[in-house]
Design a protein around this motif. Structure first.
Motif, PDB file in Angstrom:
ATOM      1  N   HIS A 125       0.754  -1.283   0.244  1.00 36.37           N
ATOM      2  CA  HIS A 125       0.019  -0.028  -0.159  1.00 36.37           C
ATOM      3  C   HIS A 125       0.841   1.155  -0.024  1.00 36.37           C
ATOM      4  N   HIS A 126       1.964   1.246   0.871  1.00 32.45           N
ATOM      5  CA  HIS A 126       2.685   2.500   0.959  1.00 32.45           C
ATOM      6  C   HIS A 126       3.678   2.724  -0.542  1.00 32.45           C
ATOM      7  N   PHE A 127       4.093   1.379  -0.920  1.00 33.36           N
ATOM      8  CA  PHE A 127       4.645   1.590  -2.225  1.00 33.36           C
ATOM      9  C   PHE A 127       4.083   2.103  -3.080  1.00 33.36           C
ATOM     10  N   GLU A 128       2.700   1.573  -3.280  1.00 33.64           N
ATOM     11  CA  GLU A 128       1.674   1.988  -4.197  1.00 33.64           C
ATOM     12  C   GLU A 128       1.403   3.567  -4.256  1.00 33.64           C
ATOM     13  N   GLU A 129       1.157   4.205  -3.030  1.00 36.36           N
ATOM     14  CA  GLU A 129       0.987   5.381  -2.793  1.00 36.36           C
ATOM     15  C   GLU A 129       2.121   6.381  -2.996  1.00 36.36           C
ATOM     16  N   THR A 130       3.148   6.059  -2.923  1.00 35.49           N
ATOM     17  CA  THR A 130       4.509   6.884  -2.670  1.00 35.49           C
ATOM     18  C   THR A 130       5.298   6.605  -4.134  1.00 35.49           C
ATOM     19  N   TYR A 131       5.376   5.487  -4.642  1.00 36.73           N
ATOM     20  CA  TYR A 131       6.321   5.171  -5.685  1.00 36.73           C
ATOM     21  C   TYR A 131       6.006   4.768  -6.955  1.00 36.73           C
ATOM     22  N   THR A 230      -2.891  -5.504  -7.268  1.00 39.04           N
ATOM     23  CA  THR A 230      -3.484  -5.171  -8.527  1.00 39.04           C
ATOM     24  C   THR A 230      -2.447  -5.065  -9.448  1.00 39.04           C
ATOM     25  N   ALA A 231      -1.085  -4.871  -9.134  1.00 36.61           N
ATOM     26  CA  ALA A 231       0.016  -4.793 -10.216  1.00 36.61           C
ATOM     27  C   ALA A 231       0.318  -6.517 -10.701  1.00 36.61           C
ATOM     28  N   GLU A 232       0.652  -6.164 -12.068  1.00 36.65           N
ATOM     29  CA  GLU A 232       1.046  -7.620 -12.607  1.00 36.65           C
ATOM     30  C   GLU A 232       2.422  -7.249 -12.952  1.00 36.65           C
ATOM     31  N   SER A 233       3.232  -8.152 -12.584  1.00 37.53           N
ATOM     32  CA  SER A 233       4.840  -8.282 -13.121  1.00 37.53           C
ATOM     33  C   SER A 233       4.828  -9.004 -14.314  1.00 37.53           C
ATOM     34  N   LYS A 234       5.222  -8.340 -15.384  1.00 37.02           N
ATOM     35  CA  LYS A 234       5.132  -8.885 -16.814  1.00 37.02           C
ATOM     36  C   LYS A 234       6.141 -10.090 -17.109  1.00 37.02           C
ATOM     37  N   LYS A 235       5.639 -11.000 -17.960  1.00 36.41           N
ATOM     38  CA  LYS A 235       6.296 -12.271 -18.158  1.00 36.41           C
ATOM     39  C   LYS A 235       7.566 -11.985 -18.940  1.00 36.41           C
ATOM     40  N   LEU A 236       8.040 -10.990 -19.701  1.00 40.98           N
ATOM     41  CA  LEU A 236       9.358 -10.769 -20.475  1.00 40.98           C
ATOM     42  C   LEU A 236      10.127 -10.284 -19.365  1.00 40.98           C
ATOM     43  N   ASP A 237      11.286 -11.029 -19.161  1.00 37.72           N
ATOM     44  CA  ASP A 237      12.503 -10.966 -18.211  1.00 37.72           C
ATOM     45  C   ASP A 237      13.416 -10.026 -19.066  1.00 37.72           C
ATOM     46  N   TRP A 238      14.270  -9.085 -18.226  1.00 40.67           N
ATOM     47  CA  TRP A 238      15.380  -8.126 -18.904  1.00 40.67           C
ATOM     48  C   TRP A 238      16.634  -8.476 -17.954  1.00 40.67           C
ATOM     49  N   THR A 316      21.982  -8.262 -13.693  1.00 37.71           N
ATOM     50  CA  THR A 316      20.801  -7.636 -13.186  1.00 37.71           C
ATOM     51  C   THR A 316      19.583  -8.439 -13.746  1.00 37.71           C
ATOM     52  N   ILE A 317      18.544  -8.572 -13.150  1.00 39.97           N
ATOM     53  CA  ILE A 317      17.393  -9.067 -13.953  1.00 39.97           C
ATOM     54  C   ILE A 317      16.084  -8.435 -13.463  1.00 39.97           C
ATOM     55  N   GLY A 318      15.112  -7.969 -14.446  1.00 41.27           N
ATOM     56  CA  GLY A 318      14.221  -7.231 -14.076  1.00 41.27           C
ATOM     57  C   GLY A 318      12.726  -7.607 -14.967  1.00 41.27           C
ATOM     58  N   ALA A 319      11.765  -6.736 -14.810  1.00 43.71           N
ATOM     59  CA  ALA A 319      10.595  -6.861 -15.471  1.00 43.71           C
ATOM     60  C   ALA A 319       9.819  -5.437 -15.279  1.00 43.71           C
ATOM     61  N   GLU A 320       9.033  -5.317 -16.012  1.00 42.55           N
ATOM     62  CA  GLU A 320       7.861  -4.122 -16.097  1.00 42.55           C
ATOM     63  C   GLU A 320       6.782  -4.694 -15.066  1.00 42.55           C
ATOM     64  N   TYR A 321       6.205  -3.724 -14.762  1.00 41.93           N
ATOM     65  CA  TYR A 321       4.812  -3.955 -13.854  1.00 41.93           C
ATOM     66  C   TYR A 321       3.884  -2.951 -14.301  1.00 41.93           C
ATOM     67  N   ASP A 322       2.449  -3.247 -14.283  1.00 44.51           N
ATOM     68  CA  ASP A 322       1.474  -2.527 -14.554  1.00 44.51           C
ATOM     69  C   ASP A 322       0.791  -1.747 -13.557  1.00 44.51           C
TER      70      ASP A 322
END
Length: 322
Positions: A125-131, A230-238, A316-322
């Motif tokens: 909740h804090h992450f969503e509100e602030t960042y 409610t955020a979805e981390s995308k399937k595409l890895d970077w 480093t590995i990461g992904a997008e989120y919506d």
């Protein structure tokens, strides 16, 4: 119609400056389609002409082999029936063209921010509100506590995983190396791969679109705990990997969503700059991301560059989120 034709002239002028002769442009399939559309369209058919101009621009970019971090989706290209772009995921766009079409940013994304905060035990909740969607960058220091990726992911691990993959990466970023594809990276000498003295340094990145490989990767890391429900981390890895002293040049991305990047090995310094329209309201930022930390950043809004500042390889590995 006059505006569209004027824009076409600008595009042709850019092509001439890049050394592309008019005859070469005429042979491009997208340009032929544009000319055919112009002959069939009325003076009020502005949108089809504009779409044709953009198609011609993309065909020009591909024919020149220019590349940066910026790309257009395959779905967009297929919609416009551009067979020349029969690539796995994306094509590349030149920096200046991407900037020309980038909409201006709301500078509230960076106003009053003097440093990239490092936080832990942050609630979704804090992450969503602030960042999460504000554009404000942050580093989460405790998000890999249950991951095994830090201990498993290595050059050799990636090489072995991709040995049976026909895709060998979806989009490849060679940066300042001579590599043109991921297969060449995994074929380098063992001495260079392990950064032995006297070998050439290297830094590359790629996105994975092989489902089998993705399943293997995700056995070793999970959804970051701080993402909103409610955020979805995308399937595409970077994945980004390379030698000390190397990194990515200053750029801004053209992807759909904000993203998180987990620093599995090595230390990486990030330099962030606000978009040009915010220069008088916001300042540059720097943060060094340590092993075990995750940086969350909207790379579509912040210009950014990276530099590996550790003595060991950075992964480093990461992904997008919506």
């Amino acid at each position: 119609m006059e505006q569209a034709e004027q824009r076409l002239q600008e595009i042709l002028g850019r092509a001439e400056k890049l050394g592309v002769p008019p005859r070469g442009l005429v042979r491009l399939g997208a340009v032929k389609k544009l000319l055919a559309k112009r002959q069939q369209s009325s003076q009020h058919a502005f949108l089809p002409v504009l779409a044709g101009i953009l198609s011609a621009t993309l065909a020009l970019v591909y024919s020149l082999g220019l590349h940066t971090h910026y790309g257009f989706s395959r779905a967009w290209l297929k919609w416009h029936q551009l067979d020349v772009y029969d690539q796995v995921c994306t094509i590349s766009m030149p920096d200046q063209l991407t900037k020309a079409f980038r909409p201006p940013e709301d500078c509230s994304m960076c106003q009053g921010i003097n440093q990239v905060e490092k936080v832990s035990k942050i609630s979704p909740h804090h992450f969503e509100e602030t960042y999460a969607y504000t554009g404000r960058p942050v580093v989460v220091t405790d998000a890999m506590e249950n991951w095994t990726a830090q201990h498993v992911f290595s050059f050799q691990f990636f090489k072995e995983v991709y040995e049976e993959s026909p895709l060998m990466g979806c989009q490849f970023f060679p940066y300042e190396t001579e590599f043109t594809q991921l297969r060449e990276v995994f074929n380098m000498s063992q001495d260079r791969a392990h950064m032995k003295d006297g070998t050439r340094p290297w830094y590359i990145g790629w996105s994975n679109c092989d489902d089998r490989v993705a399943r293997i990767f995700r056995q070793h890391y999970g959804r970051p705990y701080f993402l909103p429900p409610t955020a979805e981390s995308k399937k595409l890895d970077w994945i980004f990997m390379g030698s000390p002293g190397y990194g990515a040049h200053m750029h801004v991305d053209n992807v759909e969503h904000p993203s998180w990047q987990a620093q599995l090995r090595g230390r990486k310094k990030w330099t962030l700059e606000p978009p040009p329209e915010c220069y008088y309201q916001c300042g540059p930022l720097e943060v060094t991301v340590e092993p075990g930390e995750i940086i969350v950043l909207d790379t579509n809004r912040w210009y950014h560059k990276t530099l590996i500042v550790s003595d060991e390889m950075s992964i480093t590995i990461g992904a997008e989120y919506d």
